[in-house]
Design a protein around this motif. Structure first.
Motif, mmCIF file in Angstrom:
data_model
loop_
_atom_site.group_PDB
_atom_site.id
_atom_site.type_symbol
_atom_site.label_atom_id
_atom_site.label_comp_id
_atom_site.label_asym_id
_atom_site.label_seq_id
_atom_site.Cartn_x
_atom_site.Cartn_y
_atom_site.Cartn_z
ATOM 1 N N MET A 155 8.959 9.839 24.674
ATOM 2 C CA MET A 155 9.310 10.951 23.788
ATOM 3 C C MET A 155 8.732 10.699 22.397
ATOM 4 N N LEU A 156 9.450 9.972 21.584
ATOM 5 C CA LEU A 156 8.989 9.680 20.223
ATOM 6 C C LEU A 156 8.524 8.229 20.144
ATOM 7 N N LYS A 157 7.271 8.025 19.728
ATOM 8 C CA LYS A 157 6.713 6.687 19.544
ATOM 9 C C LYS A 157 6.162 6.622 18.124
ATOM 10 N N LEU A 158 6.949 6.040 17.240
ATOM 11 C CA LEU A 158 6.677 6.130 15.799
ATOM 12 C C LEU A 158 6.205 4.801 15.237
ATOM 13 N N LEU A 159 5.086 4.853 14.544
ATOM 14 C CA LEU A 159 4.539 3.710 13.821
ATOM 15 C C LEU A 159 4.747 3.948 12.332
ATOM 16 N N PHE A 160 5.348 2.970 11.653
ATOM 17 C CA PHE A 160 5.562 3.074 10.200
ATOM 18 C C PHE A 160 4.949 1.869 9.494
ATOM 19 N N TRP A 161 4.342 2.145 8.315
ATOM 20 C CA TRP A 161 3.782 1.033 7.527
ATOM 21 C C TRP A 161 3.704 1.427 6.055
ATOM 22 N N ASN A 162 4.189 0.539 5.201
ATOM 23 C CA ASN A 162 3.893 0.589 3.772
ATOM 24 C C ASN A 162 2.573 -0.146 3.575
ATOM 25 N N THR A 163 1.524 0.583 3.213
ATOM 26 C CA THR A 163 0.167 0.012 3.211
ATOM 27 C C THR A 163 -0.261 -0.554 1.863
ATOM 28 N N TYR A 164 0.674 -0.720 0.930
ATOM 29 C CA TYR A 164 0.412 -1.512 -0.285
ATOM 30 C C TYR A 164 -0.725 -0.923 -1.123
ATOM 31 N N ARG A 165 -0.679 0.420 -1.282
ATOM 32 C CA ARG A 165 -1.670 1.146 -2.083
ATOM 33 C C ARG A 165 -3.095 0.935 -1.561
ATOM 34 N N LYS A 166 -3.215 0.862 -0.236
ATOM 35 C CA LYS A 166 -4.514 0.759 0.435
ATOM 36 C C LYS A 166 -4.596 1.849 1.498
ATOM 37 N N VAL A 224 3.723 5.047 3.830
ATOM 38 C CA VAL A 224 4.017 5.154 2.403
ATOM 39 C C VAL A 224 3.068 4.238 1.648
ATOM 40 N N GLU A 225 2.890 4.533 0.373
ATOM 41 C CA GLU A 225 1.918 3.824 -0.474
ATOM 42 C C GLU A 225 0.535 3.819 0.169
ATOM 43 N N ASN A 226 0.191 4.935 0.791
ATOM 44 C CA ASN A 226 -1.109 5.042 1.438
ATOM 45 C C ASN A 226 -2.034 5.921 0.603
ATOM 46 N N VAL A 227 -3.206 5.389 0.267
ATOM 47 C CA VAL A 227 -4.129 6.096 -0.631
ATOM 48 C C VAL A 227 -5.416 6.522 0.080
ATOM 49 N N GLY A 228 -5.449 6.422 1.403
ATOM 50 C CA GLY A 228 -6.653 6.776 2.140
ATOM 51 C C GLY A 228 -6.897 8.273 2.175
ATOM 52 N N ASN A 250 4.934 14.160 -2.434
ATOM 53 C CA ASN A 250 4.468 12.820 -2.749
ATOM 54 C C ASN A 250 3.291 12.504 -1.839
ATOM 55 N N HIS A 251 2.073 12.452 -2.418
ATOM 56 C CA HIS A 251 0.864 12.331 -1.607
ATOM 57 C C HIS A 251 0.678 10.932 -1.036
ATOM 58 N N ASN A 252 1.447 9.963 -1.494
ATOM 59 C CA ASN A 252 1.370 8.622 -0.921
ATOM 60 C C ASN A 252 2.410 8.414 0.185
ATOM 61 N N ARG A 253 3.106 9.461 0.561
ATOM 62 C CA ARG A 253 4.105 9.426 1.633
ATOM 63 C C ARG A 253 3.668 10.457 2.669
ATOM 64 N N LYS A 254 3.268 9.988 3.856
ATOM 65 C CA LYS A 254 2.563 10.862 4.794
ATOM 66 C C LYS A 254 3.096 10.710 6.209
ATOM 67 N N ILE A 255 3.026 11.799 6.968
ATOM 68 C CA ILE A 255 3.303 11.771 8.406
ATOM 69 C C ILE A 255 2.180 12.494 9.141
#
Length: 277
Positions: free
Chosen positions: A1-12, A33-37, A59-64
């Motif tokens: 059903m739901l397979k969720l990957l989460f990562w704070n990418t440290y402004r990378k 979160v903290e994703n700037v790609g 918040n553009h550094n917080r994404k789904i």
């Protein structure tokens, strides 16, 4: 059903590493979160036209990002520190409320601030649960808090327990005549040397203060008891390697995080509607 990957990418961006994890775990939701790609480059790298980015986030550094073959996701509440989404799972016609959280660093907030954020999050989640007539709720993110802090434990905050049987029996508590809904927090089982996983936390920091935890469980997934029929504790994982490459390093006999990727370790979490998923 739901397979969720989460990562704070440290402004990378860490696009390559995230794409590898997505393939390795077969994730259908990627929360960052903290994703700037660059999001368009990331989506093109997924090589799956069904993946989309949830829109409307202030918040553009917080994404789904999500696989639209499985879900439809829309933003239903925005806050400077969290976003609440309505997720519809097509195959089982299940509605889920999903919140993505990024609370501030402990360098920039005190205990009162964290407690206030937790109260705000709880109030807005319960409002959406009432509006959508569901308690199928999951909260994921970097709380910059450990599971034993007051904002998690207090009934007026998020109100979590690390004991599944307690969460199922006391899904709603009554205190002085007022009712409080509870969450289950599987992160409790990942603390200390006897934890379920390979590491006792998601963030390592050797503080010069008198109180020093070293390993912290800042990144967490918390679940309403209504969804526990789809969840097993083995479905919550702190990821320590990507394609056999370790995200950890040895620091004179102490295992720490290799910050060439991020200063946080990623999480993987599943809800299964049947044993074959």
């Amino acid at each position: 059903m739901l397979k969720l990957l989460f990562w704070n990418t440290y402004r990378k961006s860490l696009h390559e590493q995230i794409l590898e994890l997505k393939e390795e775990k077969n994730a259908n939701i990627i929360a960052l979160v903290e994703n700037v790609g660059d999001d368009n480059n990331f989506l093109s790298g997924l090589e799956n036209v069904s993946f989309k980015k949830a829109t409307g986030n202030i918040n553009h550094n917080r994404k789904i990002f999500y696989n639209s073959d499985f879900f439809n996701i829309k933003t239903i509440h925005e806050h400077g520190r969290y976003t609440i989404f309505e997720l519809n799972y097509f195959k089982k016609n299940i509605k889920i409320i999903l919140a993505l959280v990024h609370f501030p660093s402990k360098l920039h907030a005190d205990d009162d601030a964290y407690f206030s954020y937790c109260v705000s999050l709880r109030n807005n989640i319960e409002k959406k649960e009432n509006e959508l007539d569901t308690r199928n709720t999951v909260i994921v993110g970097d709380f910059n808090m450990n599971p034993f802090e007051s904002g998690f434990l207090n009934a007026t905050g998020i109100s979590c327990t690390g004991i599944k049987s307690v969460a199922l029996k006391y899904a709603e508590r009554t205190i002085s005549g007022e009712k409080f809904r509870c969450f289950y927090n599987p992160a409790w089982s990942h603390l200390g040397d006897s934890s379920r996983g390979n590491v006792p936390g998601t963030y390592y920091y050797n503080s010069s203060q008198f109180n020093n935890l070293y390993w912290n469980m800042f990144d967490q997934v918390i679940i309403r008891p209504d969804l526990l029929r789809f969840f097993d504790d083995d479905n919550f994982e702190i990821i320590t390697s990507i394609k056999g490459r370790s995200l950890l390093k040895d620091n004179n006999g102490v295992q720490t995080i290799d910050k060439k990727n991020s200063d946080h370790l990623p999480l993987f979490f599943q809800l299964k509607s049947n044993s074959n998923e």
